[in-house]
Design a protein around this motif. Structure first.
Motif, PDB file in Angstrom:
ATOM      1  N   LEU A   1       0.874  -1.170   0.000  1.00 36.64           N
ATOM      2  CA  LEU A   1       0.000   0.000   0.000  1.00 36.64           C
ATOM      3  C   LEU A   1       0.905   1.212   0.000  1.00 36.64           C
ATOM      4  N   ARG A   2       0.807   2.028  -1.043  1.00 39.06           N
ATOM      5  CA  ARG A   2       1.670   3.200  -1.187  1.00 39.06           C
ATOM      6  C   ARG A   2       1.281   4.295  -0.206  1.00 39.06           C
ATOM      7  N   SER A   3       2.286   5.052   0.197  1.00 45.90           N
ATOM      8  CA  SER A   3       2.057   6.267   0.975  1.00 45.90           C
ATOM      9  C   SER A   3       1.824   7.401  -0.026  1.00 45.90           C
ATOM     10  N   GLU A   4       1.728   8.601   0.463  1.00 48.61           N
ATOM     11  CA  GLU A   4       1.517   9.759  -0.411  1.00 48.61           C
ATOM     12  C   GLU A   4       2.819  10.256  -1.033  1.00 48.61           C
ATOM     13  N   THR A   5       3.959   9.788  -0.555  1.00 48.39           N
ATOM     14  CA  THR A   5       5.257  10.264  -1.021  1.00 48.39           C
ATOM     15  C   THR A   5       5.573   9.725  -2.411  1.00 48.39           C
ATOM     16  N   GLU A   6       5.913  10.622  -3.316  1.00 46.94           N
ATOM     17  CA  GLU A   6       6.252  10.245  -4.692  1.00 46.94           C
ATOM     18  C   GLU A   6       7.733  10.447  -5.002  1.00 46.94           C
TER      19      GLU A   6
END
Length: 106
Positions: A18-23
């Motif tokens: 599950l990805r965080s908001e950090t790109e």
């Protein structure tokens, strides 16, 4: 794209996240990891998908458990793993499976 794997037996490493908001640097690092994995002895292929909700599954295929262990400790991959834990993923799970048979249609 469906990976073209040899006749079994071989192994699959299933990485669910599950990805965080950090790109920051994520896409470039993912591309670099694919490039490195493709040049790693024992690498057979990869399949990956990510939903709009940030959940992703990547399955990489390997000739042996030794090849998986070598990839796990590869220097650049270790750095990416650490960044994943600290920045890119809210949660993740890695599973290693033995593939004893396969079937399908081209």
């Amino acid at each position: 794209m469906i990976a073209r794997t040899p006749e079994p037996p071989y192994y699959a490493v299933i990485f669910t996240s599950l990805r965080s908001e950090t790109e920051q640097d994520y896409a470039a690092t993912a591309e670099r990891m694919l490039e490195l994995a493709q040049n790693q002895p024992g690498f057979l292929g990869v399949e990956s998908a990510r939903g709009a909700d940030g959940q992703g599954i990547t399955v990489s295929y390997w000739a042996s458990e030794e090849a998986i262990r070598a990839w796990r400790v590869q220097a650049e991959h270790r750095v990416a793993q650490q960044r994943g834990r600290e920045e890119w993923y809210r949660a993740f799970r890695t599973r290693v499976a033995f593939v004893g048979r396969e079937y399908g249609q081209a």
